[in-house]
Design an enzyme around this catalytic site. Structure first.
Site, mmCIF file in Angstrom:
data_model
loop_
_atom_site.group_PDB
_atom_site.id
_atom_site.type_symbol
_atom_site.label_atom_id
_atom_site.label_comp_id
_atom_site.label_asym_id
_atom_site.label_seq_id
_atom_site.Cartn_x
_atom_site.Cartn_y
_atom_site.Cartn_z
ATOM 1 N N ARG A 9 -3.602 8.781 16.516
ATOM 2 C CA ARG A 9 -4.054 9.084 15.155
ATOM 3 C C ARG A 9 -4.894 10.353 15.255
ATOM 4 O O ARG A 9 -5.400 10.703 16.322
ATOM 5 C CB ARG A 9 -4.930 7.964 14.570
ATOM 6 C CG ARG A 9 -4.232 6.631 14.323
ATOM 7 C CD ARG A 9 -3.238 6.711 13.178
ATOM 8 N NE ARG A 9 -2.682 5.388 12.850
ATOM 9 C CZ ARG A 9 -1.672 4.817 13.497
ATOM 10 N NH1 ARG A 9 -1.099 5.417 14.522
ATOM 11 N NH2 ARG A 9 -1.222 3.642 13.104
ATOM 12 N N GLY B 9 3.097 1.472 -3.083
ATOM 13 C CA GLY B 9 2.215 1.641 -4.245
ATOM 14 C C GLY B 9 1.757 3.085 -4.352
ATOM 15 O O GLY B 9 1.795 3.702 -5.424
ATOM 16 N N TYR C 95 0.841 -1.200 0.000
ATOM 17 C CA TYR C 95 0.000 0.000 0.000
ATOM 18 C C TYR C 95 0.874 1.248 0.000
ATOM 19 O O TYR C 95 0.745 2.117 -0.873
ATOM 20 C CB TYR C 95 -0.901 -0.031 1.230
ATOM 21 C CG TYR C 95 -1.877 1.116 1.328
ATOM 22 C CD1 TYR C 95 -2.994 1.190 0.500
ATOM 23 C CD2 TYR C 95 -1.697 2.126 2.277
ATOM 24 C CE1 TYR C 95 -3.907 2.236 0.613
ATOM 25 C CE2 TYR C 95 -2.609 3.169 2.399
ATOM 26 C CZ TYR C 95 -3.706 3.219 1.559
ATOM 27 O OH TYR C 95 -4.604 4.263 1.673
ATOM 28 N N ASN D 205 -13.998 -0.852 13.845
ATOM 29 C CA ASN D 205 -13.846 -1.973 14.794
ATOM 30 C C ASN D 205 -14.431 -1.628 16.159
ATOM 31 O O ASN D 205 -15.230 -2.373 16.705
ATOM 32 C CB ASN D 205 -12.356 -2.281 15.009
ATOM 33 C CG ASN D 205 -11.869 -3.412 14.122
ATOM 34 O OD1 ASN D 205 -12.542 -3.777 13.172
ATOM 35 N ND2 ASN D 205 -10.715 -3.956 14.433
ATOM 36 N N PHE D 206 -14.009 -0.488 16.723
ATOM 37 C CA PHE D 206 -14.436 -0.133 18.086
ATOM 38 C C PHE D 206 -15.959 0.063 18.145
ATOM 39 O O PHE D 206 -16.604 -0.377 19.092
ATOM 40 C CB PHE D 206 -13.737 1.149 18.565
ATOM 41 C CG PHE D 206 -12.278 0.972 18.945
ATOM 42 C CD1 PHE D 206 -11.637 -0.254 18.834
ATOM 43 C CD2 PHE D 206 -11.538 2.061 19.429
ATOM 44 C CE1 PHE D 206 -10.294 -0.407 19.190
ATOM 45 C CE2 PHE D 206 -10.196 1.915 19.787
ATOM 46 C CZ PHE D 206 -9.565 0.686 19.663
HETATM 47 P P1 NAD Z 1 -12.662 1.943 0.205
HETATM 48 O O1 NAD Z 1 -11.998 0.603 0.266
HETATM 49 O O2 NAD Z 1 -13.998 2.097 0.844
HETATM 50 O O3 NAD Z 1 -12.782 2.436 -1.300
HETATM 51 C C1 NAD Z 1 -11.928 2.030 -2.315
HETATM 52 C C2 NAD Z 1 -12.790 1.703 -3.537
HETATM 53 O O4 NAD Z 1 -11.923 1.317 -4.616
HETATM 54 C C3 NAD Z 1 -13.737 0.538 -3.293
HETATM 55 O O5 NAD Z 1 -15.015 0.857 -3.751
HETATM 56 C C4 NAD Z 1 -13.116 -0.595 -4.104
HETATM 57 O O6 NAD Z 1 -14.060 -1.566 -4.522
HETATM 58 C C5 NAD Z 1 -12.469 0.160 -5.240
HETATM 59 N N1 NAD Z 1 -11.368 -0.555 -5.874
HETATM 60 C C6 NAD Z 1 -10.346 -1.207 -5.301
HETATM 61 N N2 NAD Z 1 -9.526 -1.721 -6.228
HETATM 62 C C7 NAD Z 1 -10.054 -1.368 -7.433
HETATM 63 C C8 NAD Z 1 -9.669 -1.606 -8.773
HETATM 64 N N3 NAD Z 1 -8.567 -2.312 -9.087
HETATM 65 N N4 NAD Z 1 -10.451 -1.113 -9.765
HETATM 66 C C9 NAD Z 1 -11.571 -0.399 -9.484
HETATM 67 N N5 NAD Z 1 -11.984 -0.153 -8.225
HETATM 68 C C10 NAD Z 1 -11.224 -0.634 -7.223
HETATM 69 O O7 NAD Z 1 -11.635 2.985 0.825
HETATM 70 P P2 NAD Z 1 -11.800 4.541 1.123
HETATM 71 O O8 NAD Z 1 -11.567 4.713 2.570
HETATM 72 O O9 NAD Z 1 -13.021 5.074 0.516
HETATM 73 O O10 NAD Z 1 -10.518 5.110 0.359
HETATM 74 C C11 NAD Z 1 -10.614 5.754 -0.903
HETATM 75 C C12 NAD Z 1 -9.242 6.235 -1.324
HETATM 76 O O11 NAD Z 1 -8.747 7.163 -0.359
HETATM 77 C C13 NAD Z 1 -8.213 5.118 -1.440
HETATM 78 O O12 NAD Z 1 -7.382 5.374 -2.551
HETATM 79 C C14 NAD Z 1 -7.425 5.247 -0.165
HETATM 80 O O13 NAD Z 1 -6.089 4.787 -0.326
HETATM 81 C C15 NAD Z 1 -7.475 6.732 0.105
HETATM 82 N N6 NAD Z 1 -7.308 7.023 1.541
HETATM 83 C C16 NAD Z 1 -8.327 6.794 2.427
HETATM 84 C C17 NAD Z 1 -8.120 7.060 3.774
HETATM 85 C C18 NAD Z 1 -9.192 6.852 4.796
HETATM 86 O O14 NAD Z 1 -8.961 7.109 5.985
HETATM 87 N N7 NAD Z 1 -10.397 6.430 4.447
HETATM 88 C C19 NAD Z 1 -6.870 7.551 4.213
HETATM 89 C C20 NAD Z 1 -5.866 7.735 3.293
HETATM 90 C C21 NAD Z 1 -6.089 7.485 1.939
HETATM 91 N N1 UDP Z 2 -6.189 -0.412 16.250
HETATM 92 C C1 UDP Z 2 -6.572 -0.909 17.480
HETATM 93 N N2 UDP Z 2 -7.602 -1.784 17.531
HETATM 94 C C2 UDP Z 2 -8.285 -2.180 16.432
HETATM 95 C C3 UDP Z 2 -7.920 -1.670 15.174
HETATM 96 C C4 UDP Z 2 -6.851 -0.783 15.112
HETATM 97 O O1 UDP Z 2 -5.981 -0.559 18.508
HETATM 98 O O2 UDP Z 2 -9.233 -2.988 16.594
HETATM 99 C C5 UDP Z 2 -5.085 0.563 16.168
HETATM 100 C C6 UDP Z 2 -4.000 0.218 15.138
HETATM 101 O O3 UDP Z 2 -3.023 -0.622 15.713
HETATM 102 C C7 UDP Z 2 -3.456 1.593 14.810
HETATM 103 C C8 UDP Z 2 -4.660 2.533 14.962
HETATM 104 O O4 UDP Z 2 -5.628 1.788 15.709
HETATM 105 O O5 UDP Z 2 -2.472 1.979 15.737
HETATM 106 C C9 UDP Z 2 -5.280 2.943 13.629
HETATM 107 O O6 UDP Z 2 -5.469 1.777 12.855
HETATM 108 P P1 UDP Z 2 -6.225 1.788 11.448
HETATM 109 O O7 UDP Z 2 -6.068 0.415 10.864
HETATM 110 O O8 UDP Z 2 -7.587 2.328 11.638
HETATM 111 O O9 UDP Z 2 -5.452 2.865 10.588
HETATM 112 P P2 UDP Z 2 -3.908 3.097 10.214
HETATM 113 O O10 UDP Z 2 -3.024 2.220 11.063
HETATM 114 O O11 UDP Z 2 -3.814 2.782 8.780
HETATM 115 O O12 UDP Z 2 -3.715 4.528 10.545
#
Ligand code: NAD
Ligand code: UDP
Length: 314
Positions: A214, A151, A148, A193-194
């Site tokens: 966070r 990428g 991730y 999760n929580f």
């Molecule tokens: P999400 O998993 O709900 O949405 C991602 C969407 O992309 C899904 O609908 C999935 O089916 C689609 N998808 C995955 N692979 C695909 C492919 N090969 N072709 C077409 N569609 C595909 O996640 P999200 O939280 O909505 O995140 C959206 C974007 O924002 C992502 O790029 C993620 O990396 C970025 N992002 C999200 C967060 C967050 O906290 N939610 C934080 C940082 C970055």
């Molecule tokens: N985390 C946790 N319990 C859970 C899920 C996540 O304590 O059931 C912690 C995890 O270890 C991390 C933080 O919550 O430190 C945020 O995790 P999340 O997967 O939501 O996002 P990211 O690590 O990508 O910021």
């Protein structure tokens, strides 16, 4: 079609953030094409938009080329939670890298402005705190999160090479942890999760000692940031951090969720996942000055909406 109406492609449009963005752009009077392979997204996320004259849904995997005519592209396709992106790590990297190449190629051909949903994960386990955009990050390139993180880093590289080499109109957002209704209930992210555990009366799983931090941004604030960045002045390429700078420990988050959901669930400690960042907080000075943007929704208000959503779907 109204002349001011833009044709906007949203990849990953059936996901958590994508579905909110589709709704907002339709509401603002645009013609939206939502493209998704439904790996983590679902039709139920966008069910309320189906039937709207200006909403179109296409099942498509962004690792394959796409030929459509649009004015703007929001590239969101990519699983975002560790559970989902580690399920098929090779596909995760392909989605970020081949997906970026395909969408950049499309943007180049049709001369569309293109937005990339990058991530705070490009900073890895940061040694600079809070993280400004100028920080290059501390990322493990061979660990379980690398598919991730690397990428997304490579996708940023591609965006900036298309900008320098082909003069593409790019907008790169670095998104920090965002939460709200339509998060996937089984995505393993901490907020979902929580809340699910609290509502089901199950143990709340604190990974490690729960002192890691966070900063959580409510989805409506994030979508406003996306729109402002996409419509910002020519030449503002980013990367721009978008997120809520108020930082919480996971223990504080657990206690707040227990209180808001009136739950008696007990906290249990579980091992900390490998490469889990100790702390994360965005420096949003750039978004504040360049986009006049700052989050408005406090954690308690946003969590209340999210708890209500999970109560309905569980
Ligand atoms: P999400 O998993 O709900 O949405 C991602 C969407 O992309 C899904 O609908 C999935 O089916 C689609 N998808 C995955 N692979 C695909 C492919 N090969 N072709 C077409 N569609 C595909 O996640 P999200 O939280 O909505 O995140 C959206 C974007 O924002 C992502 O790029 C993620 O990396 C970025 N992002 C999200 C967060 C967050 O906290 N939610 C934080 C940082 C970055
Ligand atoms: N985390 C946790 N319990 C859970 C899920 C996540 O304590 O059931 C912690 C995890 O270890 C991390 C933080 O919550 O430190 C945020 O995790 P999340 O997967 O939501 O996002 P990211 O690590 O990508 O910021």
């Amino acid at each position: 079609m109204n002349i001011s109406m833009k044709r906007i492609l949203i990849t990953g449009g059936a996901g958590f953030l994508g579905s909110h963005l589709c709704g907002r752009l339709i509401k603002d009077g645009n013609d939206v094409l939502c493209v998704d392979n439904f790996f983590t997204g679902s039709k139920s996320n966008i069910a309320h938009l189906i039937g709207d004259t200006y909403f179109e849904l296409m099942r498509h995997d962004v690792t394959f080329p796409l030929y459509v005519e649009v004015d703007q592209i929001f590239n969101l396709a990519c699983p975002a939670s560790p559970v989902h992106y580690q399920f098929d790590p090779v596909q995760t990297t392909k989605t970020s890298v081949h997906g970026a190449i395909n969408m950049l190629g499309l943007a180049k051909r049709v001369k569309a402005r293109i937005f990339q949903a990058s991530t705070s994960e490009v900073y890895g386990d940061p040694v600079v705190h809070p993280q400004p955009e100028s920080y290059w990050g501390n990322v493990n390139c061979i660990g379980p999160r690398s598919c991730y993180d690397e990428g997304k880093r490579c996708a940023e590289t591609l965006f900036f090479d298309y900008f320098r080499q082909h003069n593409l109109d790019i907008k790169v957002a670095r998104i920090f942890n965002t939460y709200g209704p339509r998060m996937h209930p089984n995505d393993g992210r901490v907020v979902s999760n929580f809340i699910v555990q609290a509502l089901k009366g199950e143990h709340i799983t604190i990974y490690g000692d729960g002192q890691q931090t966070r900063s959580f941004c409510y989805v409506d604030d994030m979508i406003e940031g996306f729109i402002r960045l996409m419509n910002s002045a020519d030449g503002l390429t980013g990367p721009v951090n978008l997120g809520n700078p108020i930082e919480y420990t996971m223990l504080e988050l657990a206690e707040t969720i227990l209180r808001l959901s009136n739950s008696n669930s007990k906290l249990v400690n579980k091992p900390l996942p490998q490469d889990d960042p100790r702390q994360r907080q965005p420096d949003i000075s750039l978004a504040s000055t360049a986009l006049d943007w700052a989050p408005k929704v406090g954690l308690e208000d946003g969590l209340k909406e999210t708890v209500d959503y999970f109560r309905q779907i569980l």
